[in-house]
Design an enzyme around this catalytic site. Structure first.
Site, short mmCIF file in Angstrom:
data_model
loop_
_atom_site.label_atom_id
_atom_site.label_comp_id
_atom_site.label_asym_id
_atom_site.label_seq_id
_atom_site.Cartn_x
_atom_site.Cartn_y
_atom_site.Cartn_z
N ASP A 46 0.85 -1.19 0.00
CA ASP A 46 0.00 0.00 0.00
C ASP A 46 0.89 1.24 0.00
O ASP A 46 1.56 1.53 0.98
CB ASP A 46 -0.89 0.00 1.25
N TYR A 51 3.38 9.60 -0.38
CA TYR A 51 4.45 9.00 0.43
C TYR A 51 5.83 9.21 -0.18
O TYR A 51 6.84 8.98 0.48
CB TYR A 51 4.21 7.49 0.66
N LYS A 76 -2.54 5.96 -4.46
CA LYS A 76 -3.62 6.90 -4.15
C LYS A 76 -3.38 8.25 -4.82
O LYS A 76 -2.23 8.67 -4.98
CB LYS A 76 -3.73 7.10 -2.63
N HIS A 109 -7.35 9.71 -2.10
CA HIS A 109 -6.70 9.62 -0.79
C HIS A 109 -7.53 10.30 0.31
O HIS A 109 -7.68 9.76 1.40
CB HIS A 109 -5.31 10.28 -0.89
N LEU A 193 -2.15 -0.39 13.87
CA LEU A 193 -1.56 -0.48 15.22
C LEU A 193 -1.68 0.87 15.94
O LEU A 193 -1.05 1.08 16.97
CB LEU A 193 -0.08 -0.89 15.12
N LYS A 233 2.93 -1.03 8.96
CA LYS A 233 4.21 -0.53 8.46
C LYS A 233 5.30 -0.78 9.50
O LYS A 233 5.07 -0.62 10.70
CB LYS A 233 4.07 0.98 8.21
N SER A 234 6.47 -1.16 9.03
CA SER A 234 7.66 -1.20 9.88
C SER A 234 8.87 -1.20 8.96
O SER A 234 8.78 -1.63 7.82
CB SER A 234 7.67 -2.48 10.74
N VAL A 235 9.99 -0.68 9.47
CA VAL A 235 11.24 -0.79 8.70
C VAL A 235 12.16 -1.81 9.37
O VAL A 235 13.27 -2.05 8.89
CB VAL A 235 11.98 0.56 8.58
N ARG A 239 10.18 -7.07 13.01
CA ARG A 239 8.77 -6.68 13.14
C ARG A 239 7.98 -6.96 11.86
O ARG A 239 6.82 -7.33 11.91
CB ARG A 239 8.67 -5.20 13.49
N ASN A 243 4.74 -9.25 12.04
CA ASN A 243 3.40 -8.76 11.68
C ASN A 243 2.66 -9.64 10.67
O ASN A 243 1.45 -9.51 10.50
CB ASN A 243 3.49 -7.31 11.15
P1 NAD Z 1 0.78 1.49 11.89
O1 NAD Z 1 -0.43 1.45 12.75
O2 NAD Z 1 1.02 0.41 10.91
O3 NAD Z 1 1.99 1.62 12.90
C1 NAD Z 1 3.31 1.65 12.44
C2 NAD Z 1 4.24 1.87 13.63
O4 NAD Z 1 3.98 0.89 14.63
C3 NAD Z 1 5.69 1.66 13.23
O5 NAD Z 1 6.26 2.86 12.79
C4 NAD Z 1 6.32 1.13 14.49
O6 NAD Z 1 6.68 2.23 15.30
C5 NAD Z 1 5.18 0.39 15.15
N1 NAD Z 1 5.23 -1.07 14.90
C6 NAD Z 1 5.00 -1.74 13.74
N2 NAD Z 1 5.09 -3.07 13.92
C7 NAD Z 1 5.37 -3.24 15.23
C8 NAD Z 1 5.58 -4.38 16.03
N3 NAD Z 1 5.50 -5.61 15.54
N4 NAD Z 1 5.86 -4.19 17.36
C9 NAD Z 1 5.94 -2.96 17.88
N5 NAD Z 1 5.74 -1.84 17.18
C10 NAD Z 1 5.46 -1.96 15.85
O7 NAD Z 1 0.82 2.94 11.23
P2 NAD Z 1 0.92 3.57 9.77
O8 NAD Z 1 2.20 3.31 9.11
O9 NAD Z 1 0.53 4.99 9.95
O10 NAD Z 1 -0.22 2.82 8.96
C11 NAD Z 1 -0.01 1.68 8.15
C12 NAD Z 1 -0.30 2.00 6.71
O11 NAD Z 1 -1.61 2.55 6.54
C13 NAD Z 1 0.60 3.10 6.14
O12 NAD Z 1 1.92 2.66 5.91
C14 NAD Z 1 -0.17 3.48 4.91
O13 NAD Z 1 0.03 2.50 3.90
C15 NAD Z 1 -1.61 3.43 5.43
N6 NAD Z 1 -2.12 4.76 5.84
C16 NAD Z 1 -3.09 5.34 5.08
C17 NAD Z 1 -3.62 6.58 5.42
C18 NAD Z 1 -4.71 7.18 4.59
O14 NAD Z 1 -5.05 8.35 4.80
N7 NAD Z 1 -5.27 6.46 3.65
C19 NAD Z 1 -3.12 7.26 6.54
C20 NAD Z 1 -2.12 6.66 7.31
C21 NAD Z 1 -1.64 5.40 6.96
#
Ligand code: NAD
Length: 277
Positions: A46, A51, A76, A109, A193, A233-235, A239, A243
């Site tokens: 996604d 981004y 998007k 978006h 998350l 998301k994670s880098v 994790r 996930n």
């Molecule tokens: P998320 O809820 O996926 O949280 C990501 C954060 O959680 C990471 O940066 C890390 O700090 C933590 N994390 C991830 N895996 C973990 C684990 N196993 N243990 C502990 N901590 C962990 O937040 P996000 O990235 O904002 O959302 C996911 C995706 O949703 C985005 O990458 C994007 O693709 C989408 N998104 C869309 C919109 C929209 O307006 N359509 C807005 C925000 C995000």
């Protein structure tokens, strides 16, 4: 590892219920993160023009050696491109940046009700063109409230395949999810998350201990059992692998309910009725 289930959309297309989100992954980190995700078994990415990492997502896909048809890719429309001609240009540019000739899913978006004279309908009709041309296999929206969806219903032809909205245990969105279910619109839960905010919750920690899983795995499993599509998301490689490792256990109906009861209607992101991009 058990296979990731598919969700069938209202046009018959299938989308993997778990994917990988790349919001806030720096371009220089994106090839590595997406490559790790593809190696771990993710087959759904996604991204968005916003981004700034579409090109790197495309690069990781090419390097993976996977066939195009094996990976589901969403992008998007940017907030500055809602006018039909701008949307056509932006869509072409997303395809070009990704190095693809079609997207599996393309979304508006944000609805931006305070901009473009509140006209997201002509933007949606432009996405309908991409769908008819076959260059977007499915089209959908993001951050749309029921009043915007009703307007699309009345003034356009194609029902969005998905609505990508913020959902997590502190923002369960059950009313909006119910509306989407009634109208055959699949829900994608963004920031599943809560950007990490929900992972310290004591109730979630208790359930995680019982299941011998991590809080993140329990929260993702909760989304999956509610039927929503997620892309955490994670880098961090460990994790990223953690996930996706959520298909070998289940939460009881009581546990799902206990997590849903944590709702506080608390957003981490903007309110779509006010957000102007
Ligand atoms: P998320 O809820 O996926 O949280 C990501 C954060 O959680 C990471 O940066 C890390 O700090 C933590 N994390 C991830 N895996 C973990 C684990 N196993 N243990 C502990 N901590 C962990 O937040 P996000 O990235 O904002 O959302 C996911 C995706 O949703 C985005 O990458 C994007 O693709 C989408 N998104 C869309 C919109 C929209 O307006 N359509 C807005 C925000 C995000």
């Amino acid at each position: 590892m058990t296979a990731i289930p598919d969700v069938t959309l209202n046009n018959g297309q299938q989308i993997p219920q778990l994917g990988f989100g790349v919001f806030l992954i720096e371009p220089q980190d994106t090839v590595a993160a997406v490559s790790t995700a593809l190696e771990a078994g993710y087959r759904h990415i996604d991204t968005a023009e916003m981004y700034g990492n579409e090109q790197e997502v495309g690069e990781a896909i090419r390097r993976s050696g996977l066939e195009r048809g094996e990976i589901y890719i969403t992008s998007k429309l940017n907030n500055d491109a809602h006018e039909p001609d701008d949307a056509r240009r932006a869509f072409d540019e997303s395809l070009k940046a990704l190095g693809l000739d079609y997207l599996d899913l393309f979304l508006i978006h944000w609805p931006l009700p305070t901009r473009y004279d509140g006209d997201f309908v002509s933007t949606w009709r432009t996405l309908e063109e991409f769908y008819r041309e076959g260059r977007a296999r499915s089209i959908g929206v993001s951050n749309f409230q029921p009043h915007y969806l009703r307007r699309l219903h009345g003034e356009s032809e194609i029902i969005p395949a998905v609505n990508q909205i913020e959902v997590n245990p502190y923002l369960t969105q059950d009313e909006l999810r119910g509306f989407c279910a009634e109208h055959q619109i699949a829900v994608e839960a963004w920031s599943p998350l809560g950007r990490g905010n929900v992972l310290e919750d004591p109730e979630i920690a208790t359930i995680a201990r019982r299941a011998a899983k991590t809080p993140a795995q329990v929260v993702l499993r909760w989304h999956i059992q509610r039927g929503d599509i997620v892309f955490p998301k994670s880098v961090t490689a460990s994790r990223i692998r953690e996930n996706i490792d959520i298909f070998d256990f289940g939460l009881s109906a009581n546990e799902v309910e206990a997590i849903t009861a944590l709702n506080r209607n608390e957003r981490t992101g903007p309110n779509p009725d006010k957000f102007a991009g």
